[in-house]
Write an enzyme that holds these catalytic residues in place. Structure first.
Site: not given
Ligand code: ACM
Length: 647
Positions: A212, A286, A363-364, A430, A501
């Site tokens: 990450d 990430h 993600d993100e 998610w 997390w």
């Protein structure tokens, strides 16, 4: 007592001694008889369970006979019984052994099921596979007194196991737990400990979030900078995203990573626990730790990257549409070198992790830096990509090809649906269940882990009494989750997973506190038939399992004892507090005059008027006349903030 008086009394001293001895004998005898065998409180609930009348008392000499495939389990049983019961357990070839684990051909039991019979003859297990036998042993442990999990001999305990007849198979093949070892690093021993705890509850997938923005945690031999640089950051303690940004020259003392030998050790250990480990390399977003090692892979190669220490660099306000990265933490999808490096990384991981899936995150991804990049614009023209979602989809498809070339299947977070799903990709849902439902409708495999129900980093109880994280999630809600959305074919839903997390989790005890007992709810949803769902029964079982966690010295949240406190604000501007128990049988006592509450304080029986000048409401829960759970100190500001207006 009549017997006592018939004893010839030679002198008073002898009489008193005799009385004492006999009394002790009677007390001991009565206590032994009155200790019931452990209650049947299996988590996850078996798919078929019949409880008999009576219990099997372990004899002083216990013989254990197991089929060859179950030898390791036989050894565990042998070690455990000798460690705590004070009885003599031996491995044997006797056909009529006290404990028998028999390998059978029975397709009904499948890959992970087992049959367990405890009756007056002893304990008899049938299973087709090692996994089935392992799970039978976990069930037997749960049927024993909690001291079975301890580490000292206790002969006072009534080592008896209730008569049961169990035939148990899982509902879902995927019963997962995601452990984030990037935000905070956990040692090999700690990861193994979590695998022990997973196996107790028949969880079988460890999703290993290895990379990450805050740390790269796996050795890649051909790319040593990933761990030399990417595994280390400036050590900061504080609220994540509010951390002071480190200066470049500050020493990077926090971190760690798993060598490939460590990974082999973890994979081998996982096998003994029927756990498959799925590695996750979170790309293209990430990726700050990746870029700290190789800045040339970003669209801003001249930026002085360092591994993020929890300081803020993303504007999350556009969460469900677009987030904005103030520092570009994405790989540049237009660069050949990005795919070359990913080929090396997934290539090495494919040889280390035998599991069929590898996770690529997805993600993100903040797209604002891609939007500005001339190279990305050129890529869009060349590949006819209409928007940034299609750029991400292009990236995911290329990663899928890399994984397939290594003999693996790709899984990603539900953002990988945007811009079109890669041909064979599996989706981990998610952001609710919508992405999962959509992917299943497109006939792709899905794992459900919606943040609404399955995010274990969210605090479990009253917000003002818990650590600083993003949101709250009561276990009751986690338990209420149904992984198969309406109108979706169950065959595409691989299963259920809890995600932990670790932004705020500095050590393993904090991690356990967030995981337990909620992970039991994830496990029961994943394993047990939908028809057996029963919150009150489950909550009672969980309370029973606290004794197991205590014996194992596992930290856990007792938040189920905290009332759920809500407030209302009426049109006259008056505030009222309401309390609801997550579990039955609790009494709540409160004060609003700053004093400490006990069971002589106000007993909650309905909405409490909170006058304007109150500064704090304090609440304590009692169960069976004893205080239990936390003392809540809820400031007036928080009571006001949570108020719902009523007309
Ligand atoms: C996620 O929680 N960003 C998958």
């Amino acid at each position: 007592m009549g017997f006592l008086f018939s004893v010839p009394l030679r002198n008073e001293k002898i009489m008193i001694m005799t009385f004492k001895k006999i009394s002790l004998f009677l007390i001991a005898a009565l206590t032994t008889c009155s200790i019931q065998a452990q209650q049947v409180q299996l988590i996850p609930e078996p798919s078929a369970l019949q409880i008999g009348n009576g219990s099997f008392k372990l004899p002083n000499a216990i013989s254990i006979q197991v089929s060859t495939a179950f030898e390791e389990i036989g050894k565990s049983i042998h070690t455990r019984l000798n460690a705590v019961t004070g009885k003599k357990a031996v491995l044997s070839n006797q056909k009529n052994a006290t404990i028998r684990f028999e390998q059978v051909q029975d397709n009904i039991l499948g890959k992970e099921g087992y049959q367990l019979i405890v009756n007056e003859k002893g304990i008899h297990v049938k299973a087709q596979t090692y996994a089935g036998a392992l799970y039978a042993w976990q069930s037997i442990l749960q049927l024993c007194p909690p001291a079975i999990y301890g580490n000292q001999i206790d002969k006072q305990i009534n080592w008896a196991i209730p008569y049961v007849q169990i035939s148990d198979v899982p509902r879902f093949e995927w019963r997962g737990f995601m452990m984030d070892v990037s935000r905070h690093f956990f040692t090999v021993a700690e990861v193994k400990k979590m695998m022990d705890e997973m196996a107790m509850y028949k969880l079988n997938r460890l999703h290993f979030h290895l990379t990450d923005d805050n740390g790269w945690r796996v050795e890649i031999k051909a790319l040593p900078k990933l761990t030399e640089v990417g595994a280390w950051r400036v050590n900061r303690i504080g609220k994540w995203h509010n951390i002071t940004k480190p200066a470049l020259e500050e020493p990077k003392t926090y971190g760690g990573f798993y060598t490939q030998e460590d990974i082999k050790e973890l994979v081998a250990y996982a096998k003994t626990k029927n756990i498959e480990i799925m590695p996750e390399i979170d790309v293209p977003g990430h990726s700050m730790a990746f870029l700290a090692a190789y800045p040339q892979l970003s669209t801003t190669p001249n930026y002085p990257y360092q591994v993020n220490a929890g300081d803020d660099f993303i504007d999350w306000s556009g969460m469900n549409g677009h987030i904005t990265a103030k520092i570009d933490n994405n790989l540049d999808p237009s660069k050949k070198e990005v795919y070359e490096k990913l080929d090396i990384i997934f290539g090495e991981l494919a040889t280390l992790f035998p599991f069929e899936y590898m996770h690529m995150g997805g993600d993100e991804t903040a797209k604002n830096n891609w939007e500005k990049s001339e190279d990305v614009k050129a890529l869009m023209l060349k590949e006819n990509l209409k928007n940034q979602d299609e750029v991400q989809s292009y990236f995911v498809r290329r990663v899928e090809k890399i994984m397939q070339s290594k003999g693996k299947k790709l899984m990603g977070w539900d953002e990988i649906l945007e811009g079109g799903l890669a041909p064979e990709a599996a989706v981990m849902s998610w952001r609710g269940i919508k992405g999962g439902a959509e992917a299943a409708k497109q006939k792709h495999p899905v794992v459900m882990s919606p943040s609404s129900h399955n995010y274990l980093d969210y605090y479990q109880g009253e917000a003002t009494a818990e650590g600083a994280v993003y949101a709250g999630l009561r276990m009751k809600k986690t338990y209420s989750f149904e992984p198969v959305p309406e109108g979706v074919d169950e065959k595409y839903i691989l299963g259920n997973q809890g995600n932990l997390w670790s932004e705020q989790l500095q050590n393993i005890r904090n991690l356990e506190y967030m995981a337990w007992p909620r992970l039991m709810a994830i496990a029961e949803v994943a394993w047990s038939p939908k028809s057996s769902k029963d919150w009150n029964k489950f909550a009672k079982k969980v309370e029973g399992h606290f004794a197991i966690l205590d014996t194992l010295k596992i930290k856990y949240a007792k938040s189920i004892y905290d009332p759920i406190v809500t407030t209302t604000l009426n049109t006259k501007g008056e505030y009222f507090a309401n309390m609801e128990g997550e579990v039955a049988g609790l009494d709540f006592y409160y004060t609003i005059d700053e004093s400490m509450p006990d069971n002589y304080s106000n007993h909650y029986s309905g909405p409490v008027s909170i006058p304007e000048d109150v500064t704090v409401m304090r609440v304590i829960s009692y169960q069976n006349g004893k205080p239990i759970g936390k003392l809540l100190n809820i400031p007036m500001s928080s009571l006001k903030q949570r108020a719902v207006k009523v007309l």
